[in-house]
Structure formats: C-alpha cells, structure tokens
Design a protein around this motif. Structure first.
Motif, mmCIF file in Angstrom:
data_model
loop_
_atom_site.group_PDB
_atom_site.id
_atom_site.type_symbol
_atom_site.label_atom_id
_atom_site.label_comp_id
_atom_site.label_asym_id
_atom_site.label_seq_id
_atom_site.Cartn_x
_atom_site.Cartn_y
_atom_site.Cartn_z
ATOM 1 N N PRO A 177 10.459 71.093 -46.947
ATOM 2 C CA PRO A 177 10.497 70.602 -48.330
ATOM 3 C C PRO A 177 10.519 71.694 -49.402
ATOM 4 N N ALA A 178 10.049 72.881 -49.084
ATOM 5 C CA ALA A 178 9.992 73.945 -50.088
ATOM 6 C C ALA A 178 11.158 74.918 -49.985
ATOM 7 N N ASP A 179 12.191 74.560 -49.240
ATOM 8 C CA ASP A 179 13.328 75.452 -49.036
ATOM 9 C C ASP A 179 14.494 75.022 -49.929
ATOM 10 N N PRO A 180 14.742 75.752 -51.021
ATOM 11 C CA PRO A 180 15.824 75.360 -51.926
ATOM 12 C C PRO A 180 17.205 75.418 -51.279
ATOM 13 N N ARG A 181 17.393 76.302 -50.298
ATOM 14 C CA ARG A 181 18.696 76.373 -49.621
ATOM 15 C C ARG A 181 18.972 75.112 -48.816
ATOM 16 N N GLU A 207 20.102 62.996 -46.596
ATOM 17 C CA GLU A 207 18.902 62.786 -47.412
ATOM 18 C C GLU A 207 17.614 63.092 -46.654
ATOM 19 N N GLN A 208 17.665 63.097 -45.330
ATOM 20 C CA GLN A 208 16.488 63.429 -44.528
ATOM 21 C C GLN A 208 16.277 64.941 -44.395
ATOM 22 N N LEU A 209 17.313 65.711 -44.651
ATOM 23 C CA LEU A 209 17.231 67.165 -44.461
ATOM 24 C C LEU A 209 16.046 67.820 -45.169
ATOM 25 N N PRO A 210 15.812 67.560 -46.445
ATOM 26 C CA PRO A 210 14.715 68.263 -47.114
ATOM 27 C C PRO A 210 13.333 68.030 -46.491
ATOM 28 N N ILE A 238 13.203 74.081 -56.996
ATOM 29 C CA ILE A 238 14.281 74.709 -57.753
ATOM 30 C C ILE A 238 13.713 75.035 -59.119
ATOM 31 N N ARG A 239 13.745 76.321 -59.458
ATOM 32 C CA ARG A 239 13.134 76.779 -60.712
ATOM 33 C C ARG A 239 14.117 77.494 -61.626
ATOM 34 N N PRO A 253 11.877 78.743 -35.355
ATOM 35 C CA PRO A 253 13.164 78.555 -34.666
ATOM 36 C C PRO A 253 13.457 77.083 -34.370
ATOM 37 N N ASP A 254 12.434 76.337 -33.975
ATOM 38 C CA ASP A 254 12.659 74.929 -33.654
ATOM 39 C C ASP A 254 12.937 74.114 -34.908
ATOM 40 N N GLN A 255 12.301 74.447 -36.012
ATOM 41 C CA GLN A 255 12.631 73.796 -37.286
ATOM 42 C C GLN A 255 14.085 74.074 -37.648
ATOM 43 N N ARG A 256 14.502 75.328 -37.454
ATOM 44 C CA ARG A 256 15.884 75.710 -37.762
ATOM 45 C C ARG A 256 16.876 74.951 -36.887
#
Length: 167
Positions: free
Chosen positions: A83-87, A76-79, A133-134, A46-49
């Motif tokens: 880092p593993a969230d394609p959305r 650009e800082q969002l990912p 992204i695959r 939740p805190d990451q979100r």
C-alpha cells in the motif's frame, strides 16, 4: 512452489500476445502458487514481488483476452500488496488506463472507458490522501497523459501541495 510459480509466470509472459486466454490461465496458476508461499512468509520481499508481478501480468493477459471487468478488478487489487509503494499504484493506474483504451468504440464501451478512468483517478486520489503520492511530478508522469484533461484529475493535481513534498 515458488519455482513452479515462476515457470507458470514465464509461460504466461510468452503467451500473452499470441494466446491471451492461455496466458490468463498460466498467470492465475502462478499467482495461486505465489500466494501460498506468501501466506507462509508474509514479510518476504521477493514473494511480495512475485505476487505483484503475477497480478500485473494477469491484468495484462485479461486485457489482451478482452476480459476488461476482470482486468480492472485485478488492477484495483494491486495496491493492497504494498500500500505504501507509489510505483505499484502507478502500475495499477496504468493498467486501468489500458483497460479504458481497450474498450470497443460503442456507447457502452465509452461508458466502460469512463468508469476505468474514473477508477484510475480515484486510486490516485486515495494515494494522495494516504500521502503515498506527495508530488505533482508523480501525477505528471507520461503514463497518466490520458487523465490529464479530466476535471477530476486536474482538481486532484492542484490539491497536491508541493511545499510539503518529502523525497
């Protein structure tokens, strides 16, 4: 702190269209508070979100306020949050595309728009390399239409091997 942060987030959300400069300040307050909470609980979903939502809103408010270089930096800082969230990567790319669309139609503005779009493709390229992204279908999303005619985007899209697509 989490509750106060959400209050600042909600206020920023209300102000982003009518008073973008004030929305920026409120989003920054929300982000600072949620970052403090996340430091104490780095694995908290939740805190990451909340931090992610704060950064998305901050970037949107910066775009509305005409502070495009800062909006690009925040996008650009969002990912780095997930880092593993394609959305989340798609969100960041979408914000960079919005930055490109918000520049003034001048020679300098066109250069800035090109820089935004090149950064967007670069972010996608990094996500493809990292196998976040695959699928070409991800790159075919409507949100990326502004990139579709770019040679660097076409090369990237063609490099995605559908035969190794997982999920």
């Amino acid at each position: 702190q989490r509750t106060v942060g959400r209050g600042h987030y909600q206020l920023s959300l209300l102000l982003v269209r009518s008073k973008p400069a004030e929305a920026v300040l409120e989003a920054e307050k929300a982000q600072a508070l949620h970052q403090q909470v996340l430091l104490a609980r780095p694995d908290s979903e939740p805190d990451q979100r909340f931090v992610m939502e704060d950064q998305i809103l901050l970037s949107q408010a910066l775009i509305a306020a005409g502070r495009l270089p800062e909006a690009m930096a925040v996008a650009e800082q969002l990912p780095s949050i997930r880092p593993a969230d394609p959305r989340l990567i798609a969100h960041a790319v979408g914000l960079l595309i919005r930055c490109a669309g918000a520049v003034k139609d001048t020679s300098e503005g066109r250069k800035q728009a090109e820089d935004c779009l090149a950064r967007a493709v670069g972010m996608l390229r990094n996500a493809v390399r990292a196998k976040v992204i695959r699928s070409r279908a991800t790159l075919d999303e409507k949100d990326f239409d502004r990139l579709r005619d770019r040679d660097d985007f076409k090369t990237l899209r063609d490099s995605v091997d559908e035969s190794v697509h997982v999920g």
